[in-house]
Design a protein around this motif. Structure first.
Motif, PDB file in Angstrom:
ATOM      1  N   VAL A  89       0.821  -1.210   0.000  1.00  0.00           N
ATOM      2  CA  VAL A  89       0.000   0.000   0.000  1.00  0.00           C
ATOM      3  C   VAL A  89       0.859   1.265   0.000  1.00  0.00           C
ATOM      4  CG1 VAL A  89      -1.790   1.290   1.247  1.00  0.00           C
ATOM      5  CG2 VAL A  89      -1.846  -1.217   1.217  1.00  0.00           C
ATOM      6  N   VAL A  90       1.924   1.263   0.779  1.00  0.00           N
ATOM      7  CA  VAL A  90       2.758   2.465   0.911  1.00  0.00           C
ATOM      8  C   VAL A  90       4.232   2.133   0.807  1.00  0.00           C
ATOM      9  CG1 VAL A  90       1.082   3.710   2.341  1.00  0.00           C
ATOM     10  CG2 VAL A  90       2.821   2.278   3.445  1.00  0.00           C
ATOM     11  N   LEU A  91       4.991   3.119   0.338  1.00  0.00           N
ATOM     12  CA  LEU A  91       6.449   3.102   0.434  1.00  0.00           C
ATOM     13  C   LEU A  91       6.822   3.879   1.697  1.00  0.00           C
ATOM     14  CD1 LEU A  91       9.098   3.866  -2.285  1.00  0.00           C
ATOM     15  CD2 LEU A  91       9.054   5.218  -0.188  1.00  0.00           C
ATOM     16  N   ARG A  92       7.740   3.340   2.475  1.00  0.00           N
ATOM     17  CA  ARG A  92       8.225   4.056   3.652  1.00  0.00           C
ATOM     18  C   ARG A  92       9.720   4.331   3.490  1.00  0.00           C
ATOM     19  NH1 ARG A  92       5.058  -0.133   6.004  1.00  0.00           N
ATOM     20  NH2 ARG A  92       3.139   0.658   6.997  1.00  0.00           N
ATOM     21  N   TYR A  93      10.143   5.453   4.026  1.00  0.00           N
ATOM     22  CA  TYR A  93      11.588   5.723   4.054  1.00  0.00           C
ATOM     23  C   TYR A  93      11.941   6.354   5.396  1.00  0.00           C
ATOM     24  CZ  TYR A  93      10.360  10.567   2.734  1.00  0.00           C
ATOM     25  OH  TYR A  93       9.817  11.830   2.691  1.00  0.00           O
ATOM     26  N   ARG A  94      13.176   6.158   5.788  1.00  0.00           N
ATOM     27  CA  ARG A  94      13.660   6.697   7.069  1.00  0.00           C
ATOM     28  C   ARG A  94      14.970   7.438   6.805  1.00  0.00           C
ATOM     29  NH1 ARG A  94      12.691   4.954  12.386  1.00  0.00           N
ATOM     30  NH2 ARG A  94      11.825   2.988  11.619  1.00  0.00           N
ATOM     31  N   THR A  95      14.976   8.730   7.092  1.00  0.00           N
ATOM     32  CA  THR A  95      16.179   9.529   6.879  1.00  0.00           C
ATOM     33  C   THR A  95      17.140   9.378   8.064  1.00  0.00           C
ATOM     34  OG1 THR A  95      15.296  11.508   7.973  1.00  0.00           O
ATOM     35  CG2 THR A  95      14.819  11.235   5.612  1.00  0.00           C
TER      36      THR A  95
END
Length: 283
Positions: A60-66
């Motif tokens: 459903v979603v793409l997640r990213y963590r900076t």
């Protein structure tokens, strides 16, 4: 709860961790004395030297963590002769935000801060939304209650990063077909180390920091899940700047709303009128 004097010492280990990480901007070496005899012994600021991580585990979603921005300061408060309370801590404001999610030729979604974008305010509070104007009230502040008979020495610290979710499909469509092609984000912040007398509302700026987080992710929605996204330049973030001359805090950085409550998610199609997807929490 605020970090009272006797609770501030455990945060010393945070400074030790910072020292081991590298890429740290520091003004340690010569203590600086401000009004009321408040002394800043050391200030450190860094952004972790690691790339943004991307998570495609959800359909459903793409997640990213900076990587995290981190700041710490060692401060000495002289004896307080009166029955008054001082809070020393971090205040942060966002001065610039571009946050676009492109969906091919269909258009883009955009998180926006209207008053900031239109130039009505210079910066917007990045407080936790509860303890205005402070960024937080655990390791981010230290409270000293007078009268005290000796110096109070403590370390305060803070950290910040982004960990959002972006829908693969167009957010205003009933279809769940992946159309996301690009994510672009560029935000700038000013962070102040501040001492405030809660009895008189006297505020002393002890240090000013500037930092920026930039992000670009290229997405091929036609590829299998887990193989769609690729991080583009900049892979490494510029390190924060510790200013030699302090900057004043804009009034809008000290009051409601904060950035999270003021932001609005817009859908801006290539053709047609823009739509509000998620309105601001604060009106």
């Amino acid at each position: 709860m605020p970090c009272f004097l006797w609770d501030c010492w455990p945060s010393l280990e945070i400074s030790v961790v910072l020292c081991a990480m590298g890429c740290i901007q520091s003004i340690g070496g010569k203590a600086r004395v401000f009004r009321e005899g408040i002394t800043v012994i050391d200030v450190k600021a860094s952004i972790d030297p690691i790339p943004t991580s991307i998570d495609e585990s959800s359909s459903v979603v793409l997640r990213y963590r900076t990587p995290h921005f981190r700041a710490s300061a060692q401060v000495v408060m002289p004896p307080i002769p009166k029955k008054e309370t001082w809070i020393v801590g971090w205040i942060q404001a966002c001065s610039h935000m571009e946050f676009y999610n492109q969906y091919g030729e269909q258009g883009m979604s955009s998180w926006e801060l209207p008053d900031l974008q239109e130039g009505k305010i210079e910066a917007i509070s990045d407080s936790d939304g509860v303890n205005y104007p402070w960024y937080g009230n655990t390791t981010e502040t230290c409270t000293i209650v007078g009268p005290t008979k000796r110096d109070s020495k403590f370390i305060i610290s803070m950290n910040d990063n982004f960990y959002p979710s972006v829908t693969w499909a167009v957010p205003v469509s009933e279809s769940n077909v992946a159309k996301l092609t690009n994510i672009y984000r560029d935000q700038s912040f000013t962070t102040w180390l501040v001492a405030t007398n809660t009895s008189t509302n006297d505020m002393i700026i002890l240090q000013t920091l500037h930092w920026r987080m930039q992000l670009s992710i290229e997405v091929n929605p036609n590829r299998p899940l887990g193989q769609r996204a690729r991080l583009r330049e900049p892979i490494a973030q510029d390190q924060p700047k510790i200013l030699s001359k302090n900057e004043p805090i804009p009034p809008s950085a000290l009051v409601k709303p904060n950035a999270n409550d003021a932001q609005v998610l817009m859908w801006r199609p290539k053709y047609g009128q823009p739509l509000v997807v998620i309105p601001p929490k604060h009106r």
